[in-house]
Design a protein around this motif. Structure first.
Motif, short mmCIF file in Angstrom:
data_model
loop_
_atom_site.label_atom_id
_atom_site.label_comp_id
_atom_site.label_asym_id
_atom_site.label_seq_id
_atom_site.Cartn_x
_atom_site.Cartn_y
_atom_site.Cartn_z
N SER A 33 0.85 -1.18 0.00
CA SER A 33 0.00 0.00 0.00
C SER A 33 0.89 1.24 0.00
O SER A 33 1.96 1.24 0.59
CB SER A 33 -0.90 0.00 1.25
N GLU A 34 0.41 2.26 -0.66
CA GLU A 34 1.22 3.48 -0.75
C GLU A 34 1.01 4.41 0.44
O GLU A 34 1.77 5.36 0.62
CB GLU A 34 0.89 4.23 -2.05
N HIS A 35 -0.03 4.15 1.23
CA HIS A 35 -0.31 5.15 2.26
C HIS A 35 -0.49 4.57 3.66
O HIS A 35 -0.69 5.33 4.61
CB HIS A 35 -1.55 5.97 1.88
N GLU A 36 -0.41 3.24 3.83
CA GLU A 36 -0.55 2.68 5.18
C GLU A 36 0.02 1.27 5.18
O GLU A 36 0.14 0.62 4.14
CB GLU A 36 -2.02 2.67 5.62
N TYR A 37 0.38 0.80 6.38
CA TYR A 37 0.86 -0.58 6.49
C TYR A 37 -0.32 -1.50 6.18
O TYR A 37 -1.42 -1.28 6.67
CB TYR A 37 1.39 -0.83 7.91
N ASN A 86 6.78 -2.67 2.76
CA ASN A 86 5.99 -1.54 3.29
C ASN A 86 6.71 -0.81 4.43
O ASN A 86 6.06 -0.19 5.27
CB ASN A 86 4.64 -2.06 3.80
N ASP A 135 8.31 1.86 4.74
CA ASP A 135 8.07 3.30 4.88
C ASP A 135 6.71 3.62 5.48
O ASP A 135 6.46 4.76 5.90
CB ASP A 135 8.19 3.99 3.51
N GLN A 136 5.81 2.63 5.52
CA GLN A 136 4.48 2.87 6.07
C GLN A 136 4.39 2.54 7.56
O GLN A 136 3.32 2.72 8.16
CB GLN A 136 3.43 2.03 5.32
#
Lengths: 162, 434
Positions: free
Chosen positions: B221-225, B281, B283-284
């Protein structure tokens, strides 16, 4: 910890035939003992069991057993303070750690209550959706009386008195 | 010792301890080479896919939750997302966040149990958690406290700790008021402090120095784990929608095992679970989780499966952070669920169970009954990878005596936190008649 705290904990899965035996005994005792005795129906998850074991002076645990050696309906009483539970009796939990592990963890951590009795009823059928077998049903009624006596209740004309 | 290595040696573990369900391990070594490395699952098949046929689409979350006592929420989430995918339903954001909170609870329960009760004894030289509890009661108590925090979430949102009953297609049967969630906050903040201590504790373990070049597969996911949304991706270029799962992955049945083994078509085994999620992931993760990962010197490039215990601890910290954040910012949805009307359709759901990717696919009839179901749990996806680990790592352990070698093999399997109950649900029947 409140001194003198007492628990009766019935374990099992209510949807798996005779596995419900422990819960039914606990449920039937609910209206027959005084409010100072905490009655719990539970699935047997170890973390919760250890918390109750740590919090009490007396715990009575009731569960179905599956030994492949004793006849259905056979009632056992094991004093957990005498030593580990038989490893082959209580393997019905699908949650990784069940009753036997909870008791041994509590023992290892020094949290086993002064009185810790485990009553078991040998089960016959554990299939999903099946009812409690008639043999185990009879044993449930018998065990209810045994536990009432263990708690100091006298039985008189169907009425129980502390 | 070299003479031993040249002989034939068989390591047979008839009942694997500290795994969920019943499985065995068989390793045959001949002339210093691993001839057979088999992780066999012999718990009876569960037949859940067949059981679902003919049942109403609304029943799938509660039926599939029964596959596993450790990760029922994962089954419920994959089921509801698959049904909503089939029927074109998009749930409101407050319901989506409540589902994430419920999933946080399950991860806390599962990771707390595995780290403290099942896996840590391997690294500290104990036969099991009971033996460990005698010397380290405070550690066992930490594990129990963490599990209790997870239980509290699942109990509140799911209606009970095991096999929750409050999840439905379109949302929940009942959603909590804000004031009902508030009492959880203090418990979760204390658990978060324990999670920090957990990361520091397990990152100090002595890890075998082994790595493999895994293909790591997880939702990305680009915006959350990832819990319930995202694309299925890998570190080797896989990037597909959930509805492309069947085209990219295949399952095969081995006669010796009751679970199917999964492979990426044309490429082979792959690993799903914490290490894959973490790699794809990183970075999330919450800032605190990333900070602790840095201090533990375990980053997204980690390929040592034994360090999965550290990654689980970092994930544990992350989900406690997320649970606190969700509760602090909670606004109840206007309605517990949105109405869902059935029609003929096929839907796909993939969510991240604590052990890895859990894929569901359902085909629905006009009346909402299930015509066909497919469920692929993480343990059957990891089974081939587990055996490949043994084949790769055992040659480095041939100098160990049999007991130590057996222990190392079992520890290697427990890196995956295998859930055998989940992996044995299939029905495969072949009839040969003249």
């Amino acid at each position: 910890m409140k001194p003198g705290k007492r628990y009766i904990i019935g374990l099992g899965n209510p949807q798996r035939g005779d596995d419900a035996a422990g819960r039914i005994v606990a449920r039937q005792l609910r209206c027959k003992v005084d409010n100072a005795v905490h009655i719990i129906e539970h699935d047997g998850e170890a973390a919760a069991l250890i918390e109750w074991l740590s919090d009490a002076d007396m715990v009575i645990l009731i569960d179905a057993a599956c030994s492949d050696t004793d006849p259905p309906g056979f009632i056992r009483c094991i004093d957990a303070n005498d030593g580990p539970l038989p490893a082959n009796l209580f393997n019905l939990s699908s949650h990784g750690l069940g009753l036997a592990a909870a008791i041994e963890l509590a023992r290892a951590m020094g949290k086993l209550p002064a009185t810790c009795l485990v009553y078991s009823i040998e089960g016959k059928q554990f299939d999903l959706g099946r009812p409690v077998s008639s043999t185990v049903h009879d044993a449930i009624q018998q065990l209810e009386l045994i536990i009432l006596q263990e708690l100091g209740y006298t039985l008189d004309c169907g009425q129980n008195h502390a | 010792m070299r003479a031993n290595a040249m002989a034939r040696k068989t390591i047979k573990v008839n009942y694997m301890a500290r795994v969920e369900g019943e499985a065995s391990l068989k390793v045959v070594i001949r002339d210093g080479k691993v001839e057979i490395a088999e992780f066999n699952i012999f718990e009876p098949p569960r037949f859940f896919e067949a059981m679902l046929r003919g049942r109403n689409f609304t029943e799938a979350p509660d039926i599939t939750a029964r596959i596993c006592g450790i990760c029922p929420v994962a089954y419920q989430m994959s089921a509801v997302y698959a049904m909503e995918n089939a029927l074109g339903v998009v749930i409101p954001e407050p319901i989506r966040l409540l589902r994430r909170l419920l999933y946080c609870g399950e991860w806390i329960e599962s990771h707390g149990l595995h780290i403290y009760m099942l896996h840590a004894p391997d690294f500290l030289g104990y036969e099991n958690a009971i033996a460990m509890a005698a010397d380290h009661p405070e550690k066992v108590q930490q594990g129990l406290t963490l599990k209790k925090a997870g239980n509290a979430i699942v109990n509140l949102l799911g209606g009970r700790e095991i096999h929750p009953i409050n999840v439905r297609v379109g949302g929940f049967y009942r959603v909590p008021r804000k004031r009902e969630l508030q009492p959880l906050l203090e418990q979760l903040k204390q658990a978060r402090e324990l999670a920090v201590a957990t990361v520091n504790w397990v990152s100090g373990f002595d890890f075998p120095d082994f790595e493999r070049d895994y293909e790591l597969v997880a939702l990305k996911s680009e915006h959350e784990y990832p819990f319930c949304e995202g694309r299925i991706a890998s570190n080797k270029g896989l990037d597909i929608g959930i509805n492309e799962y069947d085209a990219c992955f295949e399952e095969t049945h081995l006669a010796r095992s009751n679970a199917l083994q999964s492979h990426i078509r044309g490429r082979g085994s792959y690993l799903c679970g914490p290490m894959a999620r973490f790699a794809l992931n990183f970075d999330q993760l919450s800032p605190l989780a990333r900070q602790l990962a840095g201090e533990s010197r375990v980053g997204p490039g980690c390929r040592n499966p034994y360090q999965s215990i550290v990654i689980r601890a970092i994930e544990l910290l992350h989900v406690l952070d997320e649970a606190v954040h969700i509760i602090e910012n909670y606004h109840p949805p206007e309605t517990p669920a949105i109405e869902v009307t059935p029609h003929p359709a096929t839907g796909y759901g993939a969510t991240e169970a604590p052990r890895g990717l859990l894929y569901h696919r359902y085909r629905l009839e006009q009346d909402g009954s299930i015509a066909d179901a497919r469920i692929v749990p993480p343990t059957s996806q990891n089974q081939a990878c587990m055996e490949a680990d043994l084949e790769t790592f055992i040659p480095g352990w041939l100098d160990l005596n049999d007991a130590d070698l057996q222990w190392r093999c079992e520890q290697t399997m427990r890196n995956y936190d295998p859930c055998i109950s989940c992996a044995t649900h299939f029905l495969r029947l072949e009839v040969d008649r003249e």
